[in-house]
Enzyme design. Sequence first.
Site, PDB file in Angstrom:
ATOM      1  N   LYS A 105       0.819  -1.229   0.000  1.00 59.81           N
ATOM      2  CA  LYS A 105       0.000   0.000   0.000  1.00 59.81           C
ATOM      3  C   LYS A 105       0.841   1.263   0.000  1.00 59.81           C
ATOM      4  CE  LYS A 105      -2.365  -0.168   3.696  1.00 59.81           C
ATOM      5  NZ  LYS A 105      -3.207   0.176   4.828  1.00 59.81           N
ATOM      6  N   LYS A 106       1.921   1.260   0.842  1.00 65.44           N
ATOM      7  CA  LYS A 106       2.647   2.503   1.110  1.00 65.44           C
ATOM      8  C   LYS A 106       4.069   2.514   0.556  1.00 65.44           C
ATOM      9  CE  LYS A 106       0.052   2.825   5.479  1.00 65.44           C
ATOM     10  NZ  LYS A 106       0.141   2.685   6.929  1.00 65.44           N
TER      11      LYS A 106
HETATM   12  N1  C2G Z   1      -6.574   6.625  14.524  1.00 64.66           N
HETATM   13  C1  C2G Z   1      -7.254   7.621  15.241  1.00 64.66           C
HETATM   14  N2  C2G Z   1      -6.639   8.799  15.500  1.00 64.66           N
HETATM   15  C2  C2G Z   1      -5.383   9.026  15.072  1.00 64.66           C
HETATM   16  C3  C2G Z   1      -4.678   8.045  14.368  1.00 64.66           C
HETATM   17  C4  C2G Z   1      -5.311   6.837  14.094  1.00 64.66           C
HETATM   18  O1  C2G Z   1      -8.415   7.438  15.634  1.00 64.66           O
HETATM   19  N3  C2G Z   1      -4.841  10.222  15.340  1.00 64.66           N
HETATM   20  C5  C2G Z   1      -7.286   5.368  14.233  1.00 64.66           C
HETATM   21  C6  C2G Z   1      -7.495   5.161  12.734  1.00 64.66           C
HETATM   22  O2  C2G Z   1      -8.616   5.901  12.281  1.00 64.66           O
HETATM   23  C7  C2G Z   1      -7.716   3.674  12.670  1.00 64.66           C
HETATM   24  C8  C2G Z   1      -6.819   3.139  13.816  1.00 64.66           C
HETATM   25  O3  C2G Z   1      -6.536   4.265  14.661  1.00 64.66           O
HETATM   26  O4  C2G Z   1      -9.073   3.345  12.949  1.00 64.66           O
HETATM   27  C9  C2G Z   1      -5.517   2.568  13.285  1.00 64.66           C
HETATM   28  O5  C2G Z   1      -4.876   3.578  12.514  1.00 64.66           O
HETATM   29  P1  C2G Z   1      -3.734   3.181  11.474  1.00 64.66           P
HETATM   30  O6  C2G Z   1      -2.734   2.357  12.141  1.00 64.66           O
HETATM   31  O7  C2G Z   1      -3.318   4.423  10.769  1.00 64.66           O
HETATM   32  O8  C2G Z   1      -4.554   2.214  10.499  1.00 64.66           O
HETATM   33  P2  C2G Z   1      -4.620   2.237   8.936  1.00 64.66           P
HETATM   34  O9  C2G Z   1      -3.247   2.138   8.381  1.00 64.66           O
HETATM   35  O10 C2G Z   1      -5.506   3.356   8.499  1.00 64.66           O
HETATM   36  O11 C2G Z   1      -5.406   0.865   8.678  1.00 64.66           O
HETATM   37  O12 C2G Z   1      -8.143  -2.061   6.772  1.00 64.66           O
HETATM   38  C10 C2G Z   1      -7.565  -0.840   7.160  1.00 64.66           C
HETATM   39  C11 C2G Z   1      -6.090  -0.957   7.256  1.00 64.66           C
HETATM   40  O13 C2G Z   1      -5.695  -1.907   8.180  1.00 64.66           O
HETATM   41  C12 C2G Z   1      -5.382   0.355   7.431  1.00 64.66           C
END
Ligand code: C2G
Length: 132
Positions: free
Chosen positions: A44-45
């Site tokens: 993805k990244k």
């Molecule tokens: N989150 C949050 N506030 C932040 C950072 C993150 O509420 N300041 C929440 C995100 O919205 C998410 C969870 O923490 O619900 C995990 O965030 P990430 O690790 O960034 O997850 P992501 O890479 O968006 O997940 O199927 C989805 C994938 O697994 C990707």
Amino acid sequence: MTRVITFGTFDVFHIGHVNMLVRAAEMGDHLTVGVSSDALNFSKKGRYPVYREEHRMAIVKSLACVDEVFVEESLELKGQYIKDHAADVLVMGDDWAGKFDHWGDLCEVVYLPRTAEVSTTDIIQSIREDLN
Ligand code: C2G
């Protein structure tokens, strides 16, 4: 009993992650968390997470609000994961708002507001700057 499922990378674990998982858990009686694999992040990244998959899973599993964790291998398998874990509610941060509405035929889909002013990307950036 209401079963909740949520997904994330949870790299460089921080308060935004805690807030999201605590609120997700409050939406039901049992919380399952799909932790995205290192390979999924790379695809993805174009980079691997700072913390490797086993460590990110162990950190999330250690939280009192989390009942179960598994590896999320693919974004496209969400429907399968929802069924396998018999989830009644899918909870995601509102950075994903609208993106998972089509799973509404399998379970309720809820987007919760993210915690402001904290992100893994900013933390990595500020550590980089401090080291320079
Ligand atoms: N989150 C949050 N506030 C932040 C950072 C993150 O509420 N300041 C929440 C995100 O919205 C998410 C969870 O923490 O619900 C995990 O965030 P990430 O690790 O960034 O997850 P992501 O890479 O968006 O997940 O199927 C989805 C994938 O697994 C990707």
